[in-house]
Design a protein around this motif. Sequence first.
Motif, mmCIF file in Angstrom:
data_model
loop_
_atom_site.group_PDB
_atom_site.id
_atom_site.type_symbol
_atom_site.label_atom_id
_atom_site.label_comp_id
_atom_site.label_asym_id
_atom_site.label_seq_id
_atom_site.Cartn_x
_atom_site.Cartn_y
_atom_site.Cartn_z
ATOM 1 N N GLN A 295 43.375 36.230 45.727
ATOM 2 C CA GLN A 295 43.408 34.862 46.172
ATOM 3 C C GLN A 295 41.952 34.527 46.364
ATOM 4 O O GLN A 295 41.620 33.240 45.954
ATOM 5 N N LEU A 296 41.234 35.370 47.178
ATOM 6 C CA LEU A 296 39.953 34.871 47.431
ATOM 7 C C LEU A 296 38.627 35.299 46.185
ATOM 8 O O LEU A 296 37.519 35.111 46.413
ATOM 9 N N ALA A 297 38.996 35.854 45.169
ATOM 10 C CA ALA A 297 38.092 36.422 44.094
ATOM 11 C C ALA A 297 37.212 37.191 44.595
ATOM 12 O O ALA A 297 35.911 36.522 44.384
ATOM 13 N N THR A 298 37.219 38.122 45.440
ATOM 14 C CA THR A 298 35.881 39.022 45.842
ATOM 15 C C THR A 298 36.652 40.502 46.161
ATOM 16 O O THR A 298 37.906 40.670 46.083
ATOM 17 N N ASN A 299 35.969 41.251 46.876
ATOM 18 C CA ASN A 299 36.273 42.479 47.071
ATOM 19 C C ASN A 299 36.968 42.452 48.066
ATOM 20 O O ASN A 299 37.153 41.742 48.972
ATOM 21 N N GLU A 300 37.835 43.688 48.418
ATOM 22 C CA GLU A 300 38.766 43.817 49.508
ATOM 23 C C GLU A 300 38.315 43.361 51.089
ATOM 24 O O GLU A 300 38.732 42.651 51.771
ATOM 25 N N ARG A 301 37.095 44.184 51.297
ATOM 26 C CA ARG A 301 36.475 43.873 52.628
ATOM 27 C C ARG A 301 36.233 42.644 52.621
ATOM 28 O O ARG A 301 36.382 42.187 53.730
ATOM 29 N N ARG A 302 35.519 42.166 52.027
ATOM 30 C CA ARG A 302 34.802 40.632 52.029
ATOM 31 C C ARG A 302 36.160 39.633 52.165
ATOM 32 O O ARG A 302 36.133 38.713 52.930
ATOM 33 N N ALA A 303 37.240 40.043 51.147
ATOM 34 C CA ALA A 303 38.433 39.139 51.375
ATOM 35 C C ALA A 303 39.255 39.245 52.622
ATOM 36 O O ALA A 303 39.452 38.057 53.101
ATOM 37 N N ARG A 304 39.182 40.126 53.273
ATOM 38 C CA ARG A 304 39.899 40.490 54.638
ATOM 39 C C ARG A 304 38.878 39.626 55.802
ATOM 40 O O ARG A 304 39.532 38.932 56.408
ATOM 41 N N THR A 305 37.700 39.559 55.712
ATOM 42 C CA THR A 305 36.792 38.823 56.315
ATOM 43 C C THR A 305 37.087 37.083 56.097
ATOM 44 O O THR A 305 37.297 36.524 57.189
ATOM 45 N N LEU A 306 37.155 36.888 55.186
ATOM 46 C CA LEU A 306 37.421 35.531 54.691
ATOM 47 C C LEU A 306 38.661 34.959 55.170
ATOM 48 O O LEU A 306 38.983 33.936 55.584
ATOM 49 N N ALA A 307 39.721 35.903 54.869
ATOM 50 C CA ALA A 307 41.139 35.740 54.995
ATOM 51 C C ALA A 307 41.109 35.381 56.682
ATOM 52 O O ALA A 307 41.921 34.469 57.124
ATOM 53 N N ALA A 308 40.491 36.274 57.572
ATOM 54 C CA ALA A 308 40.446 36.213 59.009
ATOM 55 C C ALA A 308 39.773 34.670 59.516
ATOM 56 O O ALA A 308 40.306 34.160 60.336
#
Length: 336
Positions: free
Chosen positions: A116-129
């Motif tokens: 959804q955020l077009a990035t790696n999992e760790r960065r995506a979880r930070t952006l999702a938060a």
Amino acid sequence: MTCSTGPDHGRSTLTTPLRIVRDRDRLLRVLAIIDSDGWESPAGTALLEYVRTQLARPLAIDLGVRGAAASQAEATAWEAVWVAMTKPSLRSAGSPWGVLWQVARRAVLGEVVAAQLATNERRARTLAAAVRAGELSPPIALEVIMAEGYEPASGDFGPVGEVVWRELLASADRALVDVGWPADEAARIVDAVLCMPTTPESRCTIVGWRLLAVDLGVPPWQARRLALALRGTASAPGVLPRLVTDGESALCDERVRNALLATRDRSRTSTPDVSDAEPRRRAPCTAGLPVEISTDSGVAGACCPSPAPTCCHEDCASAPKCAEDRGSRLARLGVE
């Protein structure tokens, strides 16, 4: 399922096809066989196949992942579960199948957020938060925007846009000609500045002016001033962005004019004339006050040779303060 120990290598071998059951004792028994025979054994192959088809794949489908993303999520969850099954802590868990299910679910959700955020999992979880906290806006798919009736912007300016763009470039050329640049060189400068890189760099004010100096064959100081005058920065837009927002009136700005003149004269600064600004305040007079004089034997105290008995600010509002400062300084030094 029955197993026996081979006579040659002491390895346990399966005499009947292994059937995986979601039971703690059965899982621990299979893991014990794998610890002995390895993951390439029939027990390891059967367990890994069961985990992929009966755990990872249904989870990906249940969470709404489809197509190539579903295959990617399934593979990621399968790998995560495999790593979890190699850890000794799983053998002591009260519900090892529950642990594996949570591992697989987290891996699938990580793939979903990363897609959804077009990035790696760790960065995506930070952006999702940050999105959940309201600090960022969630990304919107292009398909959703087009379904609402919006269309992507066309790269073609059209006839009107072409005319406006030509007039803007002509105005920029005239601005350089007015400060002394030849007409053909002014057009070449504007074209070169438009081709400069736009990637921001925190270590410098503007990027690409050294290459601009090479392309134009001008000194580096002149190339940097041309880039700043025409393109500008985020805090101080240059001629080109000002022409877009303000039109021809931008060329009447004194700062713009000074910036353009500074591209021809190195001794001229791009700051506006400050002759009409507030006059600089004169420093308090130190006439008659003790000063320090360096000598060969050290520092000695002496009085300023100027005979002025009064402060030079006696015609302004700061005269009483000057006199007060002078008296306090004399008192500290023991001078009457």
